[in-house]
Design a protein around this motif. Structure first.
Motif, PDB file in Angstrom:
ATOM      1  N   LEU A  11       0.857  -1.193   0.000  1.00 49.20           N
ATOM      2  CA  LEU A  11       0.000   0.000   0.000  1.00 49.20           C
ATOM      3  C   LEU A  11       0.893   1.242   0.000  1.00 49.20           C
ATOM      4  O   LEU A  11       1.489   1.585   1.025  1.00 49.20           O
ATOM      5  CB  LEU A  11      -0.904  -0.031   1.243  1.00 49.20           C
ATOM      6  CG  LEU A  11      -1.971   1.045   1.383  1.00 49.20           C
ATOM      7  CD1 LEU A  11      -3.005   0.963   0.259  1.00 49.20           C
ATOM      8  CD2 LEU A  11      -2.676   0.935   2.743  1.00 49.20           C
ATOM      9  N   ILE A  12       0.997   1.887  -1.159  1.00 45.34           N
ATOM     10  CA  ILE A  12       1.881   3.049  -1.287  1.00 45.34           C
ATOM     11  C   ILE A  12       1.054   4.330  -1.216  1.00 45.34           C
ATOM     12  O   ILE A  12       0.160   4.550  -2.045  1.00 45.34           O
ATOM     13  CB  ILE A  12       2.665   3.013  -2.623  1.00 45.34           C
ATOM     14  CG1 ILE A  12       3.311   1.632  -2.837  1.00 45.34           C
ATOM     15  CG2 ILE A  12       3.717   4.118  -2.647  1.00 45.34           C
ATOM     16  CD1 ILE A  12       4.042   1.516  -4.175  1.00 45.34           C
ATOM     17  N   LEU A  13       1.369   5.145  -0.218  1.00 43.76           N
ATOM     18  CA  LEU A  13       0.549   6.335   0.054  1.00 43.76           C
ATOM     19  C   LEU A  13       1.419   7.523   0.442  1.00 43.76           C
ATOM     20  O   LEU A  13       2.519   7.336   0.967  1.00 43.76           O
ATOM     21  CB  LEU A  13      -0.385   6.047   1.246  1.00 43.76           C
ATOM     22  CG  LEU A  13      -1.479   5.010   1.023  1.00 43.76           C
ATOM     23  CD1 LEU A  13      -2.109   4.621   2.350  1.00 43.76           C
ATOM     24  CD2 LEU A  13      -2.535   5.555   0.054  1.00 43.76           C
ATOM     25  N   PRO A  14       0.909   8.737   0.238  1.00 45.47           N
ATOM     26  CA  PRO A  14       1.596   9.907   0.798  1.00 45.47           C
ATOM     27  C   PRO A  14       1.256  10.015   2.291  1.00 45.47           C
ATOM     28  O   PRO A  14       0.178  10.450   2.649  1.00 45.47           O
ATOM     29  CB  PRO A  14       1.021  11.083   0.003  1.00 45.47           C
ATOM     30  CG  PRO A  14      -0.314  10.612  -0.485  1.00 45.47           C
ATOM     31  CD  PRO A  14      -0.269   9.113  -0.560  1.00 45.47           C
ATOM     32  N   MET A  15       2.154   9.570   3.153  1.00 48.85           N
ATOM     33  CA  MET A  15       1.904   9.624   4.597  1.00 48.85           C
ATOM     34  C   MET A  15       2.450  10.914   5.204  1.00 48.85           C
ATOM     35  O   MET A  15       2.123  11.266   6.337  1.00 48.85           O
ATOM     36  CB  MET A  15       2.545   8.412   5.303  1.00 48.85           C
ATOM     37  CG  MET A  15       2.028   7.057   4.840  1.00 48.85           C
ATOM     38  SD  MET A  15       0.222   6.860   4.909  1.00 48.85           S
ATOM     39  CE  MET A  15      -0.094   7.131   6.645  1.00 48.85           C
ATOM     40  N   LEU A  76      -0.381  -4.236  -5.782  1.00 43.83           N
ATOM     41  CA  LEU A  76       0.052  -2.877  -5.443  1.00 43.83           C
ATOM     42  C   LEU A  76      -1.217  -2.045  -5.268  1.00 43.83           C
ATOM     43  O   LEU A  76      -2.166  -2.199  -6.043  1.00 43.83           O
ATOM     44  CB  LEU A  76       0.908  -2.292  -6.573  1.00 43.83           C
ATOM     45  CG  LEU A  76       2.305  -2.904  -6.753  1.00 43.83           C
ATOM     46  CD1 LEU A  76       2.875  -2.532  -8.127  1.00 43.83           C
ATOM     47  CD2 LEU A  76       3.248  -2.445  -5.632  1.00 43.83           C
ATOM     48  N   ALA A  77      -1.243  -1.175  -4.267  1.00 44.79           N
ATOM     49  CA  ALA A  77      -2.461  -0.394  -4.024  1.00 44.79           C
ATOM     50  C   ALA A  77      -2.110   0.966  -3.459  1.00 44.79           C
ATOM     51  O   ALA A  77      -0.956   1.230  -3.094  1.00 44.79           O
ATOM     52  CB  ALA A  77      -3.383  -1.153  -3.060  1.00 44.79           C
ATOM     53  N   GLY A  78      -3.129   1.848  -3.397  1.00 42.31           N
ATOM     54  CA  GLY A  78      -2.943   3.189  -2.854  1.00 42.31           C
ATOM     55  C   GLY A  78      -2.938   4.236  -3.957  1.00 42.31           C
ATOM     56  O   GLY A  78      -3.884   4.368  -4.707  1.00 42.31           O
ATOM     57  N   PHE A  79      -1.850   5.035  -4.054  1.00 42.99           N
ATOM     58  CA  PHE A  79      -1.625   6.041  -5.108  1.00 42.99           C
ATOM     59  C   PHE A  79      -2.442   7.308  -4.891  1.00 42.99           C
ATOM     60  O   PHE A  79      -3.508   7.491  -5.438  1.00 42.99           O
ATOM     61  CB  PHE A  79      -1.831   5.426  -6.502  1.00 42.99           C
ATOM     62  CG  PHE A  79      -1.060   4.143  -6.637  1.00 42.99           C
ATOM     63  CD1 PHE A  79       0.312   4.172  -6.736  1.00 42.99           C
ATOM     64  CD2 PHE A  79      -1.699   2.912  -6.550  1.00 42.99           C
ATOM     65  CE1 PHE A  79       1.054   2.996  -6.782  1.00 42.99           C
ATOM     66  CE2 PHE A  79      -0.972   1.733  -6.594  1.00 42.99           C
ATOM     67  CZ  PHE A  79       0.403   1.768  -6.711  1.00 42.99           C
ATOM     68  N   GLY A  80      -1.851   8.179  -4.075  1.00 45.11           N
ATOM     69  CA  GLY A  80      -2.521   9.404  -3.654  1.00 45.11           C
ATOM     70  C   GLY A  80      -2.728  10.423  -4.750  1.00 45.11           C
ATOM     71  O   GLY A  80      -3.725  11.135  -4.748  1.00 45.11           O
ATOM     72  N   ILE A  81      -1.784  10.520  -5.665  1.00 37.39           N
ATOM     73  CA  ILE A  81      -1.944  11.499  -6.738  1.00 37.39           C
ATOM     74  C   ILE A  81      -1.657  10.852  -8.095  1.00 37.39           C
ATOM     75  O   ILE A  81      -0.961   9.838  -8.184  1.00 37.39           O
ATOM     76  CB  ILE A  81      -1.058  12.760  -6.554  1.00 37.39           C
ATOM     77  CG1 ILE A  81       0.434  12.420  -6.521  1.00 37.39           C
ATOM     78  CG2 ILE A  81      -1.460  13.531  -5.295  1.00 37.39           C
ATOM     79  CD1 ILE A  81       1.336  13.641  -6.592  1.00 37.39           C
ATOM     80  N   THR A  82      -2.180  11.468  -9.123  1.00 37.52           N
ATOM     81  CA  THR A  82      -2.075  10.937 -10.486  1.00 37.52           C
ATOM     82  C   THR A  82      -0.633  10.641 -10.915  1.00 37.52           C
ATOM     83  O   THR A  82      -0.377   9.546 -11.439  1.00 37.52           O
ATOM     84  CB  THR A  82      -2.766  11.906 -11.470  1.00 37.52           C
ATOM     85  OG1 THR A  82      -4.179  11.819 -11.238  1.00 37.52           O
ATOM     86  CG2 THR A  82      -2.458  11.568 -12.920  1.00 37.52           C
ATOM     87  N   PRO A  83       0.328  11.561 -10.720  1.00 43.58           N
ATOM     88  CA  PRO A  83       1.694  11.244 -11.180  1.00 43.58           C
ATOM     89  C   PRO A  83       2.256   9.972 -10.529  1.00 43.58           C
ATOM     90  O   PRO A  83       3.019   9.244 -11.167  1.00 43.58           O
ATOM     91  CB  PRO A  83       2.497  12.488 -10.781  1.00 43.58           C
ATOM     92  CG  PRO A  83       1.480  13.592 -10.718  1.00 43.58           C
ATOM     93  CD  PRO A  83       0.228  12.952 -10.208  1.00 43.58           C
ATOM     94  N   SER A  84       1.880   9.697  -9.288  1.00 46.05           N
ATOM     95  CA  SER A  84       2.339   8.484  -8.604  1.00 46.05           C
ATOM     96  C   SER A  84       1.728   7.231  -9.229  1.00 46.05           C
ATOM     97  O   SER A  84       2.407   6.213  -9.411  1.00 46.05           O
ATOM     98  CB  SER A  84       1.973   8.539  -7.116  1.00 46.05           C
ATOM     99  OG  SER A  84       2.712   9.552  -6.477  1.00 46.05           O
ATOM    100  N   ALA A  85       0.445   7.301  -9.559  1.00 48.65           N
ATOM    101  CA  ALA A  85      -0.230   6.161 -10.200  1.00 48.65           C
ATOM    102  C   ALA A  85       0.385   5.893 -11.569  1.00 48.65           C
ATOM    103  O   ALA A  85       0.648   4.735 -11.933  1.00 48.65           O
ATOM    104  CB  ALA A  85      -1.726   6.437 -10.327  1.00 48.65           C
TER     105      ALA A  85
END
Ligand code: DHB
Length: 368
Positions: A11-15, A76-85
């Motif tokens: 889970l990849i997120l902007p923490m 893979l999951a999460g992705f807070g903003i479009t450029p990250s996805a």
């Protein structure tokens, strides 16, 4: 437990950083889903590995690579903003790992990899709904103000095209930088142009700053209405925006105030587990994303790899705290209701109160 009996979700997120509220909301929602539904599915023990990408796409990409190669994650999951996805899409494709996008909302994201499935929303879904509502409600001229990147450009384009088609006029379209925006000079310009309304898209976490400056400049008193996609009246911040936010109308797929038994339970459990925090639209994207992963694992009986999981994600249909939800098998994108909402005070708190529904909205970006 033997490694083959563990099912790993990276889970990849902007923490931390400007998008940290997105990470906090989605992590809390994913953990709530696991607490409610157990951590064993189809004989596999679910392991959630949370990584902070600080919303820098190069970091997202490196973390995704490490999760796939070293940790051997199944999803893979999460992705807070479009450029990250978008930065992660090639890794999903090459490794045949399903990539569940729980937050980012630019229409084209699902076309970046056949392994992407989305549980958030698309900006065109919300923007077009607003562009149909506004001209029927006395709004004939609108200036648009958006963050200058994927979702903002989608919001601007789809709002403008549909609003003009409906007879409305857009004298000016303004774009503000994603990182550290100063809204003041843009709002001054809007004041001078004096449209019936200002249509805003800013990402989750930036709405309160827009609202504050909008009110400080007396835009409302000058007769300019604030409208937008629901990101601007983000439930994570709305209650602290003050009475100036009352009456603001937005279009979105989720409100904490959504009147359903399932949502009432979700909001209560989320608050209980997170010292009163209100789940916002990011939380619901994370919660439903976990549902999509759990059910895909169950349906493929824990036996298949990425392709079997992906196949079982496509076409899922279920009741979400947001209302009915469907993952279109062709586009891998979410089909859902969009609600028109107005900020009202209820039991002493500010909420986005739904007053109309546009049912089963497909992403308008996919039709083109
Ligand atoms: C995106 C990010 C947000 O915080 C939001 O509210 C909508 C879209 C994005 O980057 O896609």
């Amino acid at each position: 437990i033997a490694q083959e009996n563990v099912f790993k979700i990276g889970l990849i997120l902007p923490m931390t950083g400007q998008q940290a509220s997105t990470g906090r909301q989605i992590e809390a929602a994913a953990k709530l889903y696991m607490a409610q539904n157990g951590d064993t599915v189809a004989g596999k023990k679910i392991q959630l590995i949370v990584k902070d990408d600080t919303s820098i796409p190069d970091v997202t990409k490196r973390l995704a690579q490490e999760l796939v190669v070293n940790d051997k994650v199944n999803v893979l999951a999460g992705f807070g903003i479009t450029p990250s996805a978008l930065a992660t899409a090639p890794i999903a494709t090459q490794s045949k790992t399903p990539q569940v996008v729980m937050a980012a909302a630019t229409s084209s994201i699902t076309q970046a990899s056949p392994y992407i499935v989305r549980t958030s929303f698309t900006l065109p879904q919300a923007a077009v709904s607003m562009a149909d509502w506004a001209p029927k409600n006395g709004i004939k001229t609108v200036v648009t103000l958006v963050s200058d990147y994927g979702p903002g450009l989608d919001a601007e384009k789809y709002f403008k095209e549909r609003f003009q088609f409906n007879g409305g006029q857009v004298p000016e379209s303004l774009r503000v930088p994603l990182r550290g925006p100063d809204f003041a000079p843009f709002l001054q310009k809007v004041r001078d142009l004096k449209p019936d309304a200002l249509f805003v898209f800013v990402p989750s976490g930036a709405g309160a700053a827009v609202m504050k400056q909008f009110l400080e400049r007396g835009m409302d008193k000058a007769g300019i209405k604030l409208i937008g996609t629901g990101d601007v009246t983000d439930d994570d911040q709305l209650n602290d925006m003050g009475d100036g936010a009352l009456g603001v109308v937005t279009a979105h797929h989720y409100s904490t105030d959504h009147p359903s038994a399932l949502n009432a339970k979700f909001v209560e459990a989320f608050g209980k587990a997170n010292s009163g925090l209100r789940p916002n639209f990011m939380a619901v994207g994370g919660y439903d994303g976990m549902r999509v992963i759990y059910e895909a694992l169950r349906a493929s009986k824990g036996q298949g790899g990425g392709d079997a999981l992906l196949a079982a994600m496509k076409g899922q249909i279920f009741e979400s705290p947001r209302g009915p939800m469907f993952i279109d098998a062709q586009t891998r994108d979410v089909v859902q209701n969009i609600y028109m909402r107005k900020v009202e005070r209820k039991n002493g708190q500010l909420y986005n109160v739904e007053f109309a529904v546009i049912k089963d909205v497909k992403d308008p970006g996919k039709a083109k």
